[in-house]
Design a protein around this motif. Structure first.
Motif, mmCIF file in Angstrom:
data_model
loop_
_atom_site.group_PDB
_atom_site.id
_atom_site.type_symbol
_atom_site.label_atom_id
_atom_site.label_comp_id
_atom_site.label_asym_id
_atom_site.label_seq_id
_atom_site.Cartn_x
_atom_site.Cartn_y
_atom_site.Cartn_z
ATOM 1 N N HIS A 7 53.983 61.837 28.163
ATOM 2 C CA HIS A 7 53.317 60.820 26.953
ATOM 3 C C HIS A 7 51.931 62.048 26.556
ATOM 4 N N HIS A 56 49.772 54.562 36.837
ATOM 5 C CA HIS A 56 49.758 55.804 36.885
ATOM 6 C C HIS A 56 48.580 56.223 36.458
ATOM 7 N N ARG A 104 57.550 62.553 35.787
ATOM 8 C CA ARG A 104 56.601 61.629 35.298
ATOM 9 C C ARG A 104 56.954 60.229 34.917
ATOM 10 N N LYS A 105 58.350 60.284 34.922
ATOM 11 C CA LYS A 105 58.792 59.057 35.022
ATOM 12 C C LYS A 105 59.239 58.063 36.324
#
Ligand SMILES: [Fe+2]
Lengths: 375, 721
Positions: B111, B174, B420-421
């Motif tokens: 990100h 998160h 991550r996603k």
């Protein structure tokens, strides 16, 4: 996960309107100051002390006629009267370097008059459907990061700005056989207010009269070598080969071009990107139409070529430059060009004081951009 | 005495030794600085009043810094509001892992945000995006807002990393932390693209010098990819201070007069452990066969019972000692193979112990064998102690260090580097965090500290052994231990826990099916990292042609047993990387999810395995240490050969084969450190990072676990000690 950000809403209170008005004024002031200071800087650093133009010193001019086509396909305009004939001059030049065999941008400037300066309309066109910069701000960065040495330049600019390298690969020419087979673009659009009073925008280009292949294109560009504009190692041609070819050609058979135009109707909600010279207008939607035929029949000597100057101020009001809002506005490029008058005056003044710069000798000072042969 | 009566006494001893030691220090009481400051020698404990005062000032200053930054954040909040307009510009570039630089490994799905500050220090956000699968990014923004006069001359391109998963209002969110800021000169932005070029990030890097997949942390402890939560550090400090002070006192006394400190005194100075407590009430019981069987089956070792090939009802438990690893001359580490017979009550009783390898300092033959049977009186007692010590070191290295710590770290690194996603990160991260940090501490404390000084192994051979053992560990095909009888509490608890985890993983996968499948590339890349960095399958590393007949026989026995212990199917086809078959199986071989594959089940299996390993398996071996290696003479990690012909086959009263005073106090300190500094339990959820559904599922089985003598409240959520 991340929440999607909110887009800051546009506020429309009187106060916010006032703030926006103030901000717009500030942006314009900065643009004006930038343009003026740039011209002053140019005058003080290049034009007067060195007798230089901003960039296109290495050039040759010719004169002849420019005739508006008989049956225009573009919207009717009071200035472009069908069949109207102008005395004309054109000047071909190469940006910065004084060596025709180097890789570089080539230009074709057109004057709708056979004079050194006064003219109802001038146009300044360069090779490449896109260019290396797109606004006053980007042009200043471009100038700042030239860092030329040994015929290599803009290395850092290309590293930072990928669009610059794409532009360079499209716009630079090397090993062209003649100025007369290249295609030249005015890039940033201009105003076009025709007989119907509808506001339009126009782009111009110059192409050979006959549809002959363009030479000098960089067919297999290398990102690592775009900054290298040096001549090929065993270059047999001299520093003036393109100018010599032009003079010879004009004397023997003349040089013949078509001036072409693209127009589009202006709308309030036009995407600003239509002014971005990096994004050509789609030819399928906005086709190029012949505007005029140019026949150059007589070459001008070095002195006359050097004295012949062009300006975007030489334009009918209905065809002038599009106002710019800030140095980031794509139209600021033409705005800044139009404000470079001081530099031209300083150059002409320096000719009077210091005499004319001599023609470029056919010597071994290759890959140079200074008159005196120094790096 | 009846079995019930004995059990009551043992239960009382359990209760008695469960005492906690809340730290009640005053201002000028000694304090321990950080987990990283733990040493098997003297930890960086500060005792002098001026140091305490300085430390106090430093702490206050730090606290002020924290408060100041909190205040700054409140006064200059970063509002998630975009200052934008016509999008005419973009920041472009590529994120790559710093090492190995020649491989140019992209970092996907990071990100990225683009911010500026006004001249009045307010934050303004201009844009955000994520890196793509090639690590490339294009962060689009509007030029004009970035160039406003009010914006300061340096803009901030920020790279974020998910450092935690926290439960907020019932949802797992998160926690993003700023990983790196790249300053951009405002005046460098001129529209179109601005090229930030290749950005190499030192993010969850593999250690280049280790055959075991480990995360890179600088020798001074900096540049670690994660941090301990503050609560963990506090728990450690508070619980370890009295223990640390006891060790320091002993070390000082030893420095003054080494002979003045007896093992009995050392033992008395530390909190009483289970075997000591039982001995007080039932002298001799802990050295008896019943206790030996109970502990082998349900103690820290949770031994694997391999049925005897010929006699039904008889089993073998095997602990492979020095093998062909580098050893020193001071300590014994024989292989101990114990034959058990199952009693009618379902508990095993030892009937024969086979010891292979040197038992004294004179005979170095690695294949010398001593067989002792339960009828041999004193010799039988000695053989049991030798077997206990070998099994303790094996439990510490093979099960604890390699089986849980290092095993989990490899999954932690691969997950942190790649996921991550994909929602799988919210499933795994709460269980795999912190393990790389404690493993780094273990390098210093255990592998380079205690083990080489108090056991037969060297630091080099410990690492080699750990790498070999990882060669027996794979998520694929893993099954809970087979339950041998009603009294096999460990296996029953493991099976029950596996059921809970299975239910939880199934639920999680059904809740997030679409997203998990959509972000499959992350799973693919995690799988690739796991396999590529996995140690080779153990059998691949054996040079079969060079083995002598004894070695061949020994190695075959070892492989067969370890495969059973780690529940690894050696016959599964395994992936080859650069010509070597890897221990870990790939989860998927496809960058996009394929319905016609086993990948969905593979991913579930891997998650179940990792969660179980990092929580239940680790808790078990870690928490029972103080019970099984909390009495120096009962068991330790290494017996000295001594000077006599009898070597380690000697009674407990022969102090010359027991650890010396320094090693004894260190051992007591160690087992206290590991078993008594708990923090981060699933149900206590101190860090608010546990999924409520998982907690509910586990809590629902509370009674069933209690029947197996497992307190669900005490199952740790991760491997962090
Ligand atoms: Fe542990």
């Amino acid at each position: 996960m991340h929440t999607k950000p909110m887009i800051r809403p546009v506020k429309n209170s009187a106060w916010h309107y006032f703030l926006r008005w103030l901000g717009a004024g500030y942006d314009k002031l900065i643009l004006w100051l930038t343009s003026k200071f740039f011209a002053l800087g140019l005058a003080l650093v290049l034009s007067f002390p060195k007798r230089y133009r901003m960039s296109h010193n290495n050039g040759i001019a010719g004169k002849g006629k420019l005739r508006i086509v008989d049956n225009p396909q573009f919207p009717e305009h009071d200035f472009f009267v069908p069949g109207r004939v102008f005395d004309a001059r054109i000047r071909h030049a190469m940006a910065t370097f004084l060596d025709d065999a180097m890789k570089g941008i080539r230009s074709c400037s057109i004057k709708f008059a056979d004079t050194q300066w006064e003219s109802p309309m001038d146009l300044e066109c360069n090779t490449g459907e896109i260019n290396l910069f797109w606004s006053a701000a980007s042009f200043l960065k471009f100038a700042q990061l030239r860092k030329q040495q040994w015929g290599v330049e803009y290395e850092e600019y290309y590293r930072k700005y990928p669009q610059g390298i794409i532009g360079a690969q499209k716009a630079l020419r090397k090993d062209a056989t003649s100025y007369t087979n290249l295609r030249y673009y005015a890039l940033t659009p201009f105003l076009f207010i025709g007989k119907d009073q509808i506001k339009r925008y126009a782009k111009y280009r110059v192409v050979p009269f006959d549809d002959i292949p363009e030479t000098g294109l960089i067919t297999h560009p290398s990102d690592w070598d775009t900054a290298n504009q040096r001549i090929t190692p065993h270059e047999p041609r001299g520093r003036n080969y393109l100018k010599d070819e032009f003079v010879k050609r004009v004397k023997e058979e003349g040089a013949h071009y078509r001036l072409q135009i693209q127009t589009r109707v202006a709308n309030d909600d036009d995407n600003p990107e239509i002014f971005n010279n990096q994004i050509p207008w789609d030819e399928a939607v906005f086709p190029w139409h012949d505007l005029a035929i140019i026949d150059i029949t007589e070459p001008l000597d070095w002195k006359e070529s050097t004295l012949t100057s062009f300006s975007l101020n030489n334009m009918p009001k209905t065809l002038g430059i599009i106002p710019a809002k800030s140095i980031y506005d794509y139209n600021s490029l033409n705005y800044m060009r139009a404000h470079a008058e001081l530099a031209r005056k300083a150059r002409l003044f320096s000719y009077k004081i210091k005499g004319f710069p001599p023609p470029i000798p056919d010597d071994d000072n290759r890959n140079k951009s200074d008159w005196d042969g120094k790096y | 005495m009846t079995e019930e009566e004995i059990e009551k006494i043992v239960d009382r001893a359990y209760a008695e030794t469960k005492i906690r030691y809340p730290y009640q220090g005053g201002f000028f009481s000694p304090r321990l600085k950080h987990i990283n400051h733990m040493e098997v020698g003297r930890s960086k404990i500060i005792q002098s009043w001026y140091n305490i005062l300085l430390e106090w000032i430093y702490e206050k200053w730090n606290a002020f810094g924290v408060r100041y930054h909190t205040w700054l954040k409140r006064v200059f909040p970063r509002r998630n509001v975009l200052f934008t307009g016509h999008i005419d510009s973009s920041l472009v570039g590529q994120l790559l892992f710093a090492e190995p630089a020649k491989d140019n490994i992209p970092i996907h799905n990071m990100h990225l945000e683009f911010w500026g500050r006004t001249k009045f220090y307010q934050w303004r956000k201009f844009g955000e995006c994520s890196s793509d699968e090639n690590g490339k990014f294009r962060l689009e923004f509007s030029l004009i807002p970035t160039q406003a006069w009010i914006i300061k001359s340096t803009l901030h391109f920020e790279i974020y990393q998910t450092t935690d998963i926290l439960c907020e209002k019932g949802r797992m969110v998160h926690k993003q932390s700023l990983f790196k800021t790249i300053p951009i000169k405002k005046s460098d932005l001129i529209g179109m693209e601005y090229n930030l070029r290749i950005i190499r990030l030192f993010l969850w890097q593999y250690r280049p010098d280790s055959t075991i997949p480990r995360v890179y942390i600088k020798p001074d402890g900096t540049d670690a990819p994660e941090e301990y939560p503050e609560g963990r550090v506090r728990a450690m400090t508070e619980q370890m201070i009295p223990i640390e002070l006891t060790k320091v006192k002993h070390l000082l006394q030893i420095e003054e007069d080494p002979l003045s400190l007896s093992i009995a005194q050392i033992q008395r100075d530390y909190p009483k452990n289970l075997t000591v407590a039982i001995e007080e009430k039932l002298p001799g019981y802990t050295r008896g066969d019943d206790w030996f069987g109970i502990r082998e089956m349900n103690g820290m070792n949770m031994s694997t019972f391999q049925p005897d090939a010929t006699t039904p009802g008889e089993y073998w438990v095997r602990y492979f000692g020095a093998c062909n690893y580098e050893v020193n001359d001071e300590y014994a580490f024989p292989t101990a193979e114990i034959r058990f017979r199952m009693k009618p009550n379902g508990l095993p009783t030892p009937i024969e112990i086979h010891l292979t390898g040197p038992l004294n300092r004179f005979n170095k033959d690695p294949f010398q064998k001593l067989v002792v049977t339960s009828s041999e009186g004193e010799k039988w007692l000695q053989a049991k102690r030798v077997a206990r010590v070998t099994s303790a070191l094996c439990a510490e290295l093979d099960q604890h260090l390699a089986g849980t710590h290092l095993n989990t770290e490899q999954y932690s690194i691969a997950a942190h580097r790649n996921i991550r996603k994909n929602p799988v990160i919210t499933l795994l991260m709460p269980h795999v965090k912190s393990v790389s940090l404690i493993d780094n501490t273990a390098d210093k404390l255990l592998i380079q500290g205690y083990i080489p000084s108090a056991t037969a192994l060297t630091a080099k051979s410990t690492e080699k052994r750990a790498a070999d053992l990882l060669g027996f560990q794979d998520w694929k095909g893993w099954k809970p231990m087979k339950v041998l009888s009603d009294a096999h509490l460990y296996a029953k608890a493991e099976e029950l826990y596996w059921q809970v985890v299975t239910e939880w993983v199934d639920l999680f996968f059904s809740q997030h099916e679409t997203e998990i499948k959509k972000e499959w590339l992350e799973i693919y890349r995690m799988s690739e990292d796991l396999v590529a960095h996995s140690v080779p399958l153990f059998t691949e590393t054996v040079n079969w042609d060079e083995l002598s007949p004894e070695e061949l026989d020994f190695t075959k026995r070892r492989i067969e047993y370890l495969a059973a212990e780690y529940r690894m199917d050696l016959n599964l086809p395994r992936k080859k990387v650069k010509g070597t078959q890897k221990a870990i199986s790939p989860i998927t071989e496809s960058t996009v999810f394929r319905e016609d594959s086993d990948d969905w089940q593979n991913l579930k299996d891997m998650c179940r395995y990792v969660i179980t390993t990092a929580t239940f398996l680790h808790t078990w071996v870690n928490e029972h240490q103080y019970e099984d290696i909390g009495e120096v003479l009962y068991s330790c990690l290494g017996l000295r050969f001594g000077e006599k012909e009898t070597g380690i086959m000697a009674p407990e009263s022969d102090i010359s084969i027991a650890p010396d005073a320094t090693r004894s106090t260190q051992m007591m300190w160690f087992s206290n450190l590991l078993s008594r500094t708990e923090y981060g339990f699933i149900l206590k959820n101190e860090q608010k990072d546990m999924h409520p559904e998982f907690m509910e599922l586990l809590n629902a089985k509370k009674k069933e676990f209690a029947a197996l003598k497992v307190n669900v409240e005490e199952i740790e959520s991760r491997t962090n000690i």
